[in-house]
Design a protein around this motif. Structure first.
Motif, PDB file in Angstrom:
ATOM      1  N   GLY A   9       0.887  -1.319  -0.208  1.00  0.00           N
ATOM      2  CA  GLY A   9      -0.063   0.031  -0.062  1.00  0.00           C
ATOM      3  C   GLY A   9       0.801   1.250   0.126  1.00  0.00           C
ATOM      4  O   GLY A   9       2.007   1.161   0.051  1.00  0.00           O
ATOM      5  N   GLY A  10       0.407   2.459  -0.035  1.00  0.00           N
ATOM      6  CA  GLY A  10       0.847   3.598  -0.235  1.00  0.00           C
ATOM      7  C   GLY A  10       0.086   4.736  -0.746  1.00  0.00           C
ATOM      8  O   GLY A  10      -1.133   4.606  -0.922  1.00  0.00           O
ATOM      9  N   LEU A  11       0.756   5.844  -0.869  1.00  0.00           N
ATOM     10  CA  LEU A  11       0.011   6.975  -1.396  1.00  0.00           C
ATOM     11  C   LEU A  11       0.451   7.253  -2.791  1.00  0.00           C
ATOM     12  O   LEU A  11       1.403   7.123  -3.166  1.00  0.00           O
ATOM     13  N   VAL A  12      -0.506   7.407  -3.914  1.00  0.00           N
ATOM     14  CA  VAL A  12      -0.352   7.490  -5.125  1.00  0.00           C
ATOM     15  C   VAL A  12      -1.302   8.699  -5.726  1.00  0.00           C
ATOM     16  O   VAL A  12      -2.303   8.733  -5.160  1.00  0.00           O
ATOM     17  N   GLN A  13      -0.905   9.096  -6.898  1.00  0.00           N
ATOM     18  CA  GLN A  13      -1.734  10.136  -7.343  1.00  0.00           C
ATOM     19  C   GLN A  13      -2.911   9.478  -8.271  1.00  0.00           C
ATOM     20  O   GLN A  13      -2.596   8.240  -8.851  1.00  0.00           O
ATOM     21  N   ALA A  14      -3.773  10.246  -8.534  1.00  0.00           N
ATOM     22  CA  ALA A  14      -4.901   9.414  -9.428  1.00  0.00           C
ATOM     23  C   ALA A  14      -4.357   9.227 -10.776  1.00  0.00           C
ATOM     24  O   ALA A  14      -3.451   9.965 -11.347  1.00  0.00           O
ATOM     25  N   GLY A  15      -4.657   7.814 -11.210  1.00  0.00           N
ATOM     26  CA  GLY A  15      -4.119   7.360 -12.524  1.00  0.00           C
ATOM     27  C   GLY A  15      -2.907   6.420 -12.522  1.00  0.00           C
ATOM     28  O   GLY A  15      -2.517   6.000 -13.380  1.00  0.00           O
ATOM     29  N   GLY A  16      -2.388   6.438 -11.274  1.00  0.00           N
ATOM     30  CA  GLY A  16      -1.305   5.805 -10.805  1.00  0.00           C
ATOM     31  C   GLY A  16      -1.773   4.298 -10.749  1.00  0.00           C
ATOM     32  O   GLY A  16      -2.836   3.887 -10.891  1.00  0.00           O
ATOM     33  N   TYR A  93      -7.119  -2.006   2.607  1.00  0.00           N
ATOM     34  CA  TYR A  93      -7.163  -3.142   1.694  1.00  0.00           C
ATOM     35  C   TYR A  93      -6.868  -4.353   2.518  1.00  0.00           C
ATOM     36  O   TYR A  93      -5.864  -4.378   3.221  1.00  0.00           O
ATOM     37  N   TYR A  94      -7.713  -5.285   2.623  1.00  0.00           N
ATOM     38  CA  TYR A  94      -7.539  -6.639   3.560  1.00  0.00           C
ATOM     39  C   TYR A  94      -7.574  -7.610   2.489  1.00  0.00           C
ATOM     40  O   TYR A  94      -8.293  -8.182   1.703  1.00  0.00           O
ATOM     41  N   GLN A 110      -2.815   0.363   3.947  1.00  0.00           N
ATOM     42  CA  GLN A 110      -3.613   1.407   3.524  1.00  0.00           C
ATOM     43  C   GLN A 110      -3.245   1.987   1.945  1.00  0.00           C
ATOM     44  O   GLN A 110      -2.143   2.009   1.507  1.00  0.00           O
ATOM     45  N   VAL A 111      -4.163   2.290   1.336  1.00  0.00           N
ATOM     46  CA  VAL A 111      -4.182   2.762  -0.223  1.00  0.00           C
ATOM     47  C   VAL A 111      -4.795   4.144  -0.136  1.00  0.00           C
ATOM     48  O   VAL A 111      -5.855   4.313   0.241  1.00  0.00           O
ATOM     49  N   THR A 112      -3.983   5.246  -0.493  1.00  0.00           N
ATOM     50  CA  THR A 112      -4.468   6.554  -0.562  1.00  0.00           C
ATOM     51  C   THR A 112      -4.153   6.955  -1.900  1.00  0.00           C
ATOM     52  O   THR A 112      -3.230   7.216  -2.363  1.00  0.00           O
TER      53      THR A 112
END
Length: 115
Positions: A9-16, A93-94, A110-112
């Protein structure tokens, strides 16, 4: 005992894109159906994708065409490749492994997705 450990998981921009992994132990992985769920703040946990022991795959309508579930029985691992991510995909996400009357869960990842 049964353990499911998610990662990726992590932080990603829309479309990524992101790729989640779930490493399982304590079960006969190749014989077990595996699922990915997600839970957004204030919402119920929902089923995202499933893959049976025989390789049958199913997706929630909201992710069909963007997400791909797969499994590697040699590594006791199930994956969720997530492409074209949207802000509404933001959630924990589990990984889930039902076994008989038991239902096992990972700790979540966590996915953001930022807009």
């Amino acid at each position: 005992q049964v353990q499911l450990v998610e990662s990726g998981g992590g932080l990603v921009q829309a479309g990524g894109s992101l790729r989640l992994s779930c490493a399982a132990s304590g079960i006969i992985f190749s014989s077990n159906n595996m699922h990915w769920y997600r839970q957004a703040p204030g919402k119920q946990r929902e089923l995202v994708a499933s893959i049976t022991s025989g390789g049958y795959i199913n997706y929630a309508a909201s992710v069909k065409g963007r997400f791909t579930i797969s499994r590697d029985n040699a590594k006791n691992t199930v994956y969720l490749q997530m492409n074209s991510l949207k802000p509404e995909d933001t959630a924990v996400y589990y990984c889930n492994a039902p076994r008989g009357f038991e239902n096992y869960w990972g700790q979540g990842t966590q996915v953001t997705v930022s807009s």
